[in-house]
Each structure stands twice: as C-alpha cells, then as structure tokens.
Design an enzyme around this catalytic site. Sequence first.
Site, mmCIF file in Angstrom:
data_model
loop_
_atom_site.group_PDB
_atom_site.id
_atom_site.type_symbol
_atom_site.label_atom_id
_atom_site.label_comp_id
_atom_site.label_asym_id
_atom_site.label_seq_id
_atom_site.Cartn_x
_atom_site.Cartn_y
_atom_site.Cartn_z
ATOM 1 N N GLU A 137 -27.018 -26.279 1.379
ATOM 2 C CA GLU A 137 -26.251 -27.456 1.838
ATOM 3 C C GLU A 137 -24.865 -26.995 2.262
ATOM 4 O O GLU A 137 -24.445 -25.896 1.896
ATOM 5 C CB GLU A 137 -26.133 -28.465 0.683
ATOM 6 N N THR A 168 -34.060 -22.606 8.662
ATOM 7 C CA THR A 168 -34.964 -21.890 9.564
ATOM 8 C C THR A 168 -36.157 -22.789 9.892
ATOM 9 O O THR A 168 -36.713 -23.433 8.991
ATOM 10 C CB THR A 168 -35.444 -20.589 8.871
ATOM 11 N N GLU A 252 -39.755 -13.465 -1.779
ATOM 12 C CA GLU A 252 -38.925 -13.546 -0.575
ATOM 13 C C GLU A 252 -38.034 -12.306 -0.428
ATOM 14 O O GLU A 252 -37.895 -11.746 0.655
ATOM 15 C CB GLU A 252 -38.055 -14.815 -0.629
ATOM 16 N N GLY A 372 -31.619 -15.388 1.430
ATOM 17 C CA GLY A 372 -32.485 -14.924 0.335
ATOM 18 C C GLY A 372 -31.658 -14.456 -0.860
ATOM 19 O O GLY A 372 -32.170 -13.806 -1.767
HETATM 20 C C1 LIG Z 1 -29.908 -17.130 9.831
HETATM 21 C C2 LIG Z 1 -29.941 -17.870 8.537
HETATM 22 C C3 LIG Z 1 -31.099 -18.525 8.159
HETATM 23 C C4 LIG Z 1 -31.139 -19.239 6.953
HETATM 24 N N1 LIG Z 1 -32.277 -19.935 6.614
HETATM 25 C C5 LIG Z 1 -32.276 -20.725 5.518
HETATM 26 C C6 LIG Z 1 -33.404 -21.549 5.186
HETATM 27 O O1 LIG Z 1 -34.428 -21.543 5.878
HETATM 28 N N2 LIG Z 1 -33.322 -22.364 4.106
HETATM 29 C C7 LIG Z 1 -32.222 -22.403 3.312
HETATM 30 O O2 LIG Z 1 -32.239 -23.157 2.359
HETATM 31 N N3 LIG Z 1 -31.130 -21.630 3.576
HETATM 32 C C8 LIG Z 1 -31.134 -20.793 4.651
HETATM 33 N N4 LIG Z 1 -30.028 -20.013 4.944
HETATM 34 C C9 LIG Z 1 -28.868 -20.110 4.099
HETATM 35 C C10 LIG Z 1 -28.590 -18.890 3.215
HETATM 36 O O3 LIG Z 1 -29.575 -18.779 2.225
HETATM 37 C C11 LIG Z 1 -27.176 -19.052 2.641
HETATM 38 O O4 LIG Z 1 -26.276 -18.931 3.722
HETATM 39 C C12 LIG Z 1 -26.851 -18.024 1.569
HETATM 40 O O5 LIG Z 1 -27.608 -18.279 0.405
HETATM 41 C C13 LIG Z 1 -25.357 -18.017 1.192
HETATM 42 O O6 LIG Z 1 -24.909 -19.302 0.918
HETATM 43 P P1 LIG Z 1 -23.581 -19.895 1.629
HETATM 44 O O7 LIG Z 1 -23.728 -19.668 3.083
HETATM 45 O O8 LIG Z 1 -23.368 -21.275 1.165
HETATM 46 O O9 LIG Z 1 -22.421 -18.955 1.117
HETATM 47 P P2 LIG Z 1 -21.579 -19.136 -0.231
HETATM 48 O O10 LIG Z 1 -22.497 -19.414 -1.365
HETATM 49 O O11 LIG Z 1 -20.465 -20.083 0.015
HETATM 50 O O12 LIG Z 1 -20.988 -17.682 -0.401
HETATM 51 C C14 LIG Z 1 -19.935 -17.186 0.432
HETATM 52 C C15 LIG Z 1 -19.659 -15.733 0.062
HETATM 53 O O13 LIG Z 1 -19.240 -15.667 -1.302
HETATM 54 C C16 LIG Z 1 -20.071 -14.779 -2.015
HETATM 55 N N5 LIG Z 1 -20.282 -15.261 -3.391
HETATM 56 C C17 LIG Z 1 -20.761 -16.457 -3.788
HETATM 57 N N6 LIG Z 1 -20.840 -16.507 -5.128
HETATM 58 C C18 LIG Z 1 -20.404 -15.310 -5.571
HETATM 59 C C19 LIG Z 1 -20.253 -14.730 -6.861
HETATM 60 N N7 LIG Z 1 -20.596 -15.384 -7.975
HETATM 61 N N8 LIG Z 1 -19.754 -13.461 -6.954
HETATM 62 C C20 LIG Z 1 -19.416 -12.769 -5.840
HETATM 63 N N9 LIG Z 1 -19.540 -13.265 -4.590
HETATM 64 C C21 LIG Z 1 -20.037 -14.512 -4.462
HETATM 65 C C22 LIG Z 1 -21.383 -14.757 -1.248
HETATM 66 O O14 LIG Z 1 -22.115 -13.596 -1.476
HETATM 67 C C23 LIG Z 1 -20.879 -14.839 0.167
HETATM 68 O O15 LIG Z 1 -20.516 -13.565 0.599
HETATM 69 C C24 LIG Z 1 -29.995 -19.259 6.118
HETATM 70 C C25 LIG Z 1 -28.832 -18.563 6.508
HETATM 71 C C26 LIG Z 1 -28.804 -17.872 7.694
HETATM 72 C C27 LIG Z 1 -27.553 -17.141 8.076
#
Ligand SMILES: Cc1cc2nc3c(=O)[nH]c(=O)nc-3n(C[C@H](O)[C@H](O)[C@H](O)COP(=O)(O)OP(=O)(O)OC[C@H]3O[C@@H](n4cnc5c(N)ncnc54)[C@H](O)[C@@H]3O)c2cc1C
Length: 386
Positions: A137, A168, A252, A372
């Site tokens: 989200e 996706t 995954e 993932g």
């Molecule tokens: C091309 C693409 C396809 C995708 N497809 C899907 C899909 O089909 N379904 C779906 O549900 N999601 C999907 N996603 C989403 C993806 O799983 C998320 O973007 C990912 O899990 C990271 O979440 P966020 O973007 O909210 O980043 P955030 O959770 O906000 O994190 C931002 C940064 O902070 C870091 N971070 C967060 N917590 C910590 C911690 N505790 N310690 C250190 N660092 C931390 C993260 O590693 C990241 O670098 C997709 C994303 C992309 C780019």
Amino acid sequence: MTRHEATYYAQRTMFTPDHELYRSSVARFIADKIAPFHAKWEEDGLVPREIWRAAGEAGLLLPGIPETYGGGGGDFLHSAIVVEEIARALVTGVTGFTTHSENVAPYLLEFGTEAQKAEFLPKMASGEVVGSLAMTEPGAGSDLKAIRTSAVKVDGGYRLNGQKTFITNGYHADRVLVFAKTNPAAGARGISLFWVNATAQGFSRGRLLDKVGQKAQDTAELFFDDVFVPDDMLVGERNAGFGYAMSGLVRERLLIAMRCATALEVALEWTLTHVKQRRAFDKSLIENQFIRFKLAEIKTHSCATRAFVDSCLAQYLDGTLTVDGAAMAKFWASEATRAIDDLMQFFGGYGYMREYPIARAYTDVRPNRIYGGSSEIMREVIARAL
Ligand SMILES: Cc1cc2nc3c(=O)[nH]c(=O)nc-3n(C[C@H](O)[C@H](O)[C@H](O)COP(=O)(O)OP(=O)(O)OC[C@H]3O[C@@H](n4cnc5c(N)ncnc54)[C@H](O)[C@@H]3O)c2cc1C
C-alpha cells in the site's frame, strides 16, 4: 578428471531430460511469440491480453499445479524453468506470469477451498483468468502488518476499503488476491486474504505506473471503495493471512534468486561476445587487463551464485529450505546483479541504448533488490536466525 580446455560452468544435476524438453518448449514459445514483439509492448506499456491465452495453451502458466486443477502437473523445477527462460530472454513484460503462476496460484492451491481451486485454477492455467497479488500500500510495503486496507464483516461477506500500489498484473488482472485487515487491533494476527473479482462494484484501477524498467509489465494502483466480497471468497482461515504470506515468501524469494542468477549469466555472455569483437587501440577490449580481470571476477561470482542458489533449490525440493536460507539466496543473487552495471560499462555508449539488451538488463533486473522483500529486509531476516 580435469578438463583443461573447457570453460567452467556451475554444474546443474537436478534437471532431467524431461525438464530440458520442457525448457526447450518454453524457450521456443518465448522466442516465437514474445521476444519479437517485446519492444513494441514496451512502447505500449503492457503486453496484449491475448498473450496470456497463448501462454496458457503452450503450458507456460501454472506449470507446477496438479493436472486435476488444470495445471501442468510438473514439479518446482518446471516452475523454475519458466522463470529462468523469461530471465534468459529478458522478456520482463511477462514477469507477471511468475506472479500469477507461482505467487497467486499456490495460495489458492494450499489454502483455498475445494470450490475455489476447482473454479479458478483451471481458468488461471488457460490464461482465461489473470491473477495478481496485492499486499503493498502507499503507506506500507516492507512492514506488511501496517497495511490499512480493511475488510469489515457484513451479512454474507465482507466490505473492503483501501488502496494498493505497485501491483504486478494490476491492469490485466481479473482476480486479485488482496491482503486486508479483518481485525485491525490484532496487528499481524488480524490480516486475511480475499480473492476479489475485478468486476465487483467499487473496484477500480489507477493509471499504469511509469517504471524505470520492465516497461511492458503492467504495474498499477488498485482502489477498493466498499467492495463487497462474498464469504466464499475468503482464502484460508480468517486472520491467518500474515502466516500464509511468510510461507509464500520462501518460494517467491527462491524464484527471484533463480531469476537473478540467470540474468547475471546471460548479461555476462552478451558482454563476453562484445568485448571479444569490439576493438580499441588496435586490440579487442578483452585484451585489456582491467577488463579481463573484472570479467574473471564477475564470472566467478556468477558461478558461485548459481551453485548457492541451486543448493537452496535442492533444499526446497526436499522440503528443508529455511526462511533465512531463502532470504540469503535472494539477497546474494539479487545483490550479485549489481555487476550488470560494470558489464554495461564495457559496452561504452552502446550500453546506454535500450536496443542493447545490456541496457534493459540494467533497468529491468534492478527491482529484484526491492520486491519480494528488499535487501535490507533480507539482512534482517537472516540476522534474526543467527
Ligand atoms: C516493479 C515492482 C513490482 C511490484 N509488484 C508487487 C506486487 O505484485 N504486489 C505487491 O504487493 N507489491 C509489489 N511491489 C511492491 C514491493 O514489494 C515493495 O515496493 C517493497 O516490499 C518495499 O516496500 P516499499 O516500497 O513500501 O518501501 P518501504 O517499506 O517504505 O522501504 C523503503 C526503504 O527502507 C528500507 N527499510 C524498510 N524497513 C527497514 C528496516 N527495518 N531496516 C532497514 N531498512 C528498512 C527498505 O529496504 C527500503 O530500502 C512491487 C514493486 C516493484 C518495484
């Protein structure tokens, strides 16, 4: 016995001749029906819906799902083959085949009711129904328990409200496996899974998201405005969704690791061909020590990556791969693809042109370090098990 003449590759002993036959048919389908059109689909921002049907007919969808449910009846190696061949051909516009076949379908197979499996798995195998998985989200990605999409119990079902992003197959999806809160006060223990019909009233899609790479893969935002989901579309036990997600992530992450191991291997192959042909200062590029040493290093990393990922694959096949093991495979293999930046460098200006596969590898392999579970989260998962 040592083979002095041959080039070393990490040996792969798990795939039988039957698997290799399947690999050839997958590679042929990709070469004939996907690769020639992929650049056009990148311009369009998505693949045509018909390719899903064609892929279903050719046996690329749900290869590991039992034949009784319309699947290919293969094992996890058949699933691995589709992932690897998509990566080898760099047709990232159909990365969503993996989401559909290997992320969504297994949830239904493992946790769905008999009626859900009988109705939807055959349709997913044929490409009639495209599935997507919606966890992320705008306010919660890495931290799944912080999702806010809610599912409130009403007579005969649930009312869903909320928003998902980065989904996706979000544009083509006929059905979406949605993670929603059924007990917001219970945190991780208050999440359930719903198999939501994309034609339901109140469901809508946002624009196709404009990504850095994977241009032909449809990735979209989804909105749920009081969407009614009948009781029989709850998948698994109510409030058990977080646990399901954690078990699904082992599979995954391993698949992402396999994709990355293949992506690095092929990027290295393209580069070797290039540096042997391209000349500067009256010699081929590979005759420069800096370049050949760098390539020697990357070749070694690539072979080590394959060997490690295959050992995790063997453990997965015999049911012993742990959560931290899958996290290490994903972490190692996706980080190893950073070498694609160095490989691209050896193409000079050509490496920056999208008509060269190395340029697309640079952009299209990148998100494997993010989705993932990001590399940071992988470190956390690994560290917890130390
Ligand atoms: C091309 C693409 C396809 C995708 N497809 C899907 C899909 O089909 N379904 C779906 O549900 N999601 C999907 N996603 C989403 C993806 O799983 C998320 O973007 C990912 O899990 C990271 O979440 P966020 O973007 O909210 O980043 P955030 O959770 O906000 O994190 C931002 C940064 O902070 C870091 N971070 C967060 N917590 C910590 C911690 N505790 N310690 C250190 N660092 C931390 C993260 O590693 C990241 O670098 C997709 C994303 C992309 C780019």
